[in-house]
Enzyme design. Structure first.
Site, PDB file in Angstrom:
ATOM      1  N   ASP A   1      -0.374   6.227  -5.108  1.00 43.05           N
ATOM      2  CA  ASP A   1      -0.114   4.844  -5.463  1.00 43.05           C
ATOM      3  C   ASP A   1      -1.482   4.127  -5.353  1.00 43.05           C
ATOM      4  O   ASP A   1      -2.401   4.648  -4.719  1.00 43.05           O
ATOM      5  CB  ASP A   1       0.911   4.271  -4.480  1.00 43.05           C
ATOM      6  CG  ASP A   1       1.101   2.785  -4.647  1.00 43.05           C
ATOM      7  OD1 ASP A   1       1.231   2.333  -5.797  1.00 43.05           O
ATOM      8  OD2 ASP A   1       1.117   2.067  -3.633  1.00 43.05           O
ATOM      9  N   LEU A   2      -1.606   2.967  -5.953  1.00 46.36           N
ATOM     10  CA  LEU A   2      -2.903   2.266  -5.917  1.00 46.36           C
ATOM     11  C   LEU A   2      -2.942   1.203  -4.804  1.00 46.36           C
ATOM     12  O   LEU A   2      -3.654   1.345  -3.808  1.00 46.36           O
ATOM     13  CB  LEU A   2      -3.168   1.625  -7.284  1.00 46.36           C
ATOM     14  CG  LEU A   2      -4.455   0.821  -7.431  1.00 46.36           C
ATOM     15  CD1 LEU A   2      -5.681   1.721  -7.294  1.00 46.36           C
ATOM     16  CD2 LEU A   2      -4.493   0.107  -8.785  1.00 46.36           C
ATOM     17  N   ASP A   3      -2.108   0.155  -4.997  1.00 47.92           N
ATOM     18  CA  ASP A   3      -2.145  -0.978  -4.060  1.00 47.92           C
ATOM     19  C   ASP A   3      -1.618  -0.570  -2.687  1.00 47.92           C
ATOM     20  O   ASP A   3      -0.485  -0.106  -2.567  1.00 47.92           O
ATOM     21  CB  ASP A   3      -1.271  -2.118  -4.610  1.00 47.92           C
ATOM     22  CG  ASP A   3      -1.824  -2.659  -5.922  1.00 47.92           C
ATOM     23  OD1 ASP A   3      -3.056  -2.750  -6.032  1.00 47.92           O
ATOM     24  OD2 ASP A   3      -1.040  -2.976  -6.821  1.00 47.92           O
TER      25      ASP A   3
ATOM     26  N   THR B   1      -5.065  -4.701  -2.712  1.00 47.84           N
ATOM     27  CA  THR B   1      -5.050  -5.782  -3.702  1.00 47.84           C
ATOM     28  C   THR B   1      -3.925  -6.770  -3.410  1.00 47.84           C
ATOM     29  O   THR B   1      -3.835  -7.806  -4.076  1.00 47.84           O
ATOM     30  CB  THR B   1      -4.865  -5.233  -5.131  1.00 47.84           C
ATOM     31  OG1 THR B   1      -3.811  -4.298  -5.090  1.00 47.84           O
ATOM     32  CG2 THR B   1      -6.112  -4.592  -5.666  1.00 47.84           C
TER      33      THR B   1
ATOM     34  N   LYS C   1       5.643  -5.901  -2.914  1.00 47.41           N
ATOM     35  CA  LYS C   1       4.819  -4.685  -2.948  1.00 47.41           C
ATOM     36  C   LYS C   1       5.504  -3.578  -3.735  1.00 47.41           C
ATOM     37  O   LYS C   1       6.666  -3.261  -3.485  1.00 47.41           O
ATOM     38  CB  LYS C   1       4.518  -4.215  -1.520  1.00 47.41           C
ATOM     39  CG  LYS C   1       3.525  -5.127  -0.832  1.00 47.41           C
ATOM     40  CD  LYS C   1       2.997  -4.547   0.454  1.00 47.41           C
ATOM     41  CE  LYS C   1       1.916  -5.457   1.015  1.00 47.41           C
ATOM     42  NZ  LYS C   1       1.485  -5.053   2.348  1.00 47.41           N
TER      43      LYS C   1
ATOM     44  N   SER D   1       1.144   4.160 -10.409  1.00 45.64           N
ATOM     45  CA  SER D   1       1.167   2.755  -9.989  1.00 45.64           C
ATOM     46  C   SER D   1       1.968   1.891 -10.958  1.00 45.64           C
ATOM     47  O   SER D   1       1.971   2.148 -12.162  1.00 45.64           O
ATOM     48  CB  SER D   1      -0.273   2.234  -9.930  1.00 45.64           C
ATOM     49  OG  SER D   1      -0.290   0.829  -9.815  1.00 45.64           O
ATOM     50  N   ALA D   2       2.596   0.857 -10.413  1.00 45.04           N
ATOM     51  CA  ALA D   2       3.337  -0.089 -11.259  1.00 45.04           C
ATOM     52  C   ALA D   2       2.392  -1.069 -11.951  1.00 45.04           C
ATOM     53  O   ALA D   2       2.801  -1.813 -12.837  1.00 45.04           O
ATOM     54  CB  ALA D   2       4.328  -0.866 -10.398  1.00 45.04           C
TER      55      ALA D   2
ATOM     56  N   LYS E   1       9.614   1.891  -9.679  1.00 44.73           N
ATOM     57  CA  LYS E   1      10.023   2.539  -8.436  1.00 44.73           C
ATOM     58  C   LYS E   1      11.197   1.723  -7.864  1.00 44.73           C
ATOM     59  O   LYS E   1      11.192   0.503  -8.002  1.00 44.73           O
ATOM     60  CB  LYS E   1       8.845   2.527  -7.439  1.00 44.73           C
ATOM     61  CG  LYS E   1       7.613   3.266  -7.971  1.00 44.73           C
ATOM     62  CD  LYS E   1       6.388   2.997  -7.103  1.00 44.73           C
ATOM     63  CE  LYS E   1       5.135   3.564  -7.773  1.00 44.73           C
ATOM     64  NZ  LYS E   1       3.885   3.287  -7.050  1.00 44.73           N
TER      65      LYS E   1
ATOM     66  N   GLU F   1       2.161   6.962  -0.646  1.00 49.30           N
ATOM     67  CA  GLU F   1       2.788   5.669  -0.957  1.00 49.30           C
ATOM     68  C   GLU F   1       2.870   4.771   0.264  1.00 49.30           C
ATOM     69  O   GLU F   1       3.179   5.241   1.352  1.00 49.30           O
ATOM     70  CB  GLU F   1       4.222   5.925  -1.412  1.00 49.30           C
ATOM     71  CG  GLU F   1       4.464   5.776  -2.880  1.00 49.30           C
ATOM     72  CD  GLU F   1       4.298   4.380  -3.435  1.00 49.30           C
ATOM     73  OE1 GLU F   1       4.200   3.417  -2.652  1.00 49.30           O
ATOM     74  OE2 GLU F   1       4.244   4.238  -4.659  1.00 49.30           O
ATOM     75  N   ASP F   2       2.668   3.466   0.060  1.00 48.57           N
ATOM     76  CA  ASP F   2       2.821   2.524   1.186  1.00 48.57           C
ATOM     77  C   ASP F   2       4.121   1.728   1.096  1.00 48.57           C
ATOM     78  O   ASP F   2       4.445   0.989   2.018  1.00 48.57           O
ATOM     79  CB  ASP F   2       1.642   1.549   1.238  1.00 48.57           C
ATOM     80  CG  ASP F   2       1.657   0.576   0.076  1.00 48.57           C
ATOM     81  OD1 ASP F   2       1.899   1.016  -1.067  1.00 48.57           O
ATOM     82  OD2 ASP F   2       1.443  -0.626   0.307  1.00 48.57           O
TER      83      ASP F   2
HETATM   84  C1  G6P Z   1       1.712  -2.892  -7.710  1.00 49.20           C
HETATM   85  C2  G6P Z   1       1.738  -3.970  -6.645  1.00 49.20           C
HETATM   86  C3  G6P Z   1       2.709  -5.072  -6.992  1.00 49.20           C
HETATM   87  C4  G6P Z   1       2.411  -5.589  -8.405  1.00 49.20           C
HETATM   88  C5  G6P Z   1       2.519  -4.448  -9.394  1.00 49.20           C
HETATM   89  C6  G6P Z   1       2.206  -4.890 -10.816  1.00 49.20           C
HETATM   90  O1  G6P Z   1       2.849  -2.109  -7.599  1.00 49.20           O
HETATM   91  O2  G6P Z   1       2.092  -3.429  -5.377  1.00 49.20           O
HETATM   92  O3  G6P Z   1       2.592  -6.108  -6.051  1.00 49.20           O
HETATM   93  O4  G6P Z   1       3.301  -6.621  -8.760  1.00 49.20           O
HETATM   94  O5  G6P Z   1       1.603  -3.427  -9.028  1.00 49.20           O
HETATM   95  O6  G6P Z   1       0.847  -5.241 -10.896  1.00 49.20           O
HETATM   96  P1  G6P Z   1       0.122  -5.888 -12.137  1.00 49.20           P
HETATM   97  O7  G6P Z   1      -1.327  -5.673 -11.848  1.00 49.20           O
HETATM   98  O8  G6P Z   1       0.573  -5.154 -13.363  1.00 49.20           O
HETATM   99  O9  G6P Z   1       0.516  -7.319 -12.183  1.00 49.20           O
HETATM  100 MG    MG Z   2       1.588   0.230  -2.973  1.00 48.97          MG
END
Ligand code: G6P
Ligand code: MG
Length: 218
Positions: A10-12, A18, A46, A115-116, A146, A170-171
């Site tokens: 996962d990224l964030d 972020t 998140k 990542s989302a 997710k 994943e967090d």
């Molecule tokens: C991640 C973050 C979410 C965020 C989503 C979409 O999953 O944890 O907080 O809303 O990405 O991010 P974006 O950059 O597409 O707005």
């Molecule tokens: Mg995350």
């Protein structure tokens, strides 16, 4: 444990924090609409897609808007968010994650992103970490967020690895659920009391080697 062939990240909250920038940008939007957003409420966002996050925020503020207006607000929030993300540099990678990725590369274990976020590529570019990834599955590709397993199943398919040979990092609770629904090993980054469905929980990558981690999963 089967031999691990791929690791999906996962990224964030796993590679970079972020969440603080998402919070600032969403809070500014909420303030403009006449209400506030607490850090606690930000936790609910998140791992959740941009439009779903906006729906949650509008519900918090008791604001009802049409689809067109919502798209406009989400776009404005994203402009602000990307402005904030300009300050991300390679030093902002979370402690230990770069060493961990280096070790995976040395061990010839494939690496993917799940990542989302629709901004994943930009953020990885700012971190100068794009080259670590053999595939990127981001918010521009997935149609189901997710805890649906789609994001990680796509990653495994891109890498031509069966799910049982993949570890997901994943967090978010929804992210661990997504990994488990995909039939993968789920490693939580954070608190074991929160990430109860994970196969293993670590605080972060600092001081964690790939071989130690695999040993713990045995
Ligand atoms: C991640 C973050 C979410 C965020 C989503 C979409 O999953 O944890 O907080 O809303 O990405 O991010 P974006 O950059 O597409 O707005
Ligand atoms: Mg995350």
């Amino acid at each position: 444990m089967p031999t691990v062939q791929a690791c999906l990240f996962d990224l964030d909250g796993v590679i970079v924090d972020t969440a603080k920038y998402h919070y600032l940008a969403w809070r500014q939007l909420a303030n403009r609409l006449g209400f506030d957003l607490s850090l606690e409420q930000n936790e609910l966002l998140k791992g959740i897609s941009r439009m779903e996050s906006l729906d949650i925020i509008l519900k918090i503020g008791g604001v009802e808007l049409g689809e067109e207006e919502k798209l406009k607000l989400a776009a404005e929030k994203n402009v602000r968010y990307l402005e904030l993300c300009k300050q991300i540099t390679p030093d902002d990678a979370l402690p230990g994650v770069r060493d961990f990725l280096d070790e995976l590369r040395r061990d010839h274990i494939k690496v993917g992103l799940g990542s989302a976020s629709k901004n994943a590529k930009t953020i990885l570019t700012n971190l100068d970490m794009l080259s670590y990834f053999d595939t990127l599955v981001d918010g521009n590709r997935v149609t189901k967020g997710k805890p649906d397993p789609q994001v990680f199943l796509m990653g495994a398919e891109d890498l031509a690895v069966s799910p049982e040979y993949c570890i997901v990092f994943e967090d978010a609770v929804a992210g661990i659920q997504s990994a488990k629904a995909a039939g993968m090993i789920g490693v939580g980054i954070g608190e074991a009391s929160v990430l109860t469905e994970a196969d293993l929980v670590i605080k972060g990558f600092e001081g964690v080697t790939v071989s130690d981690l695999f040993e713990k999963l045995k």
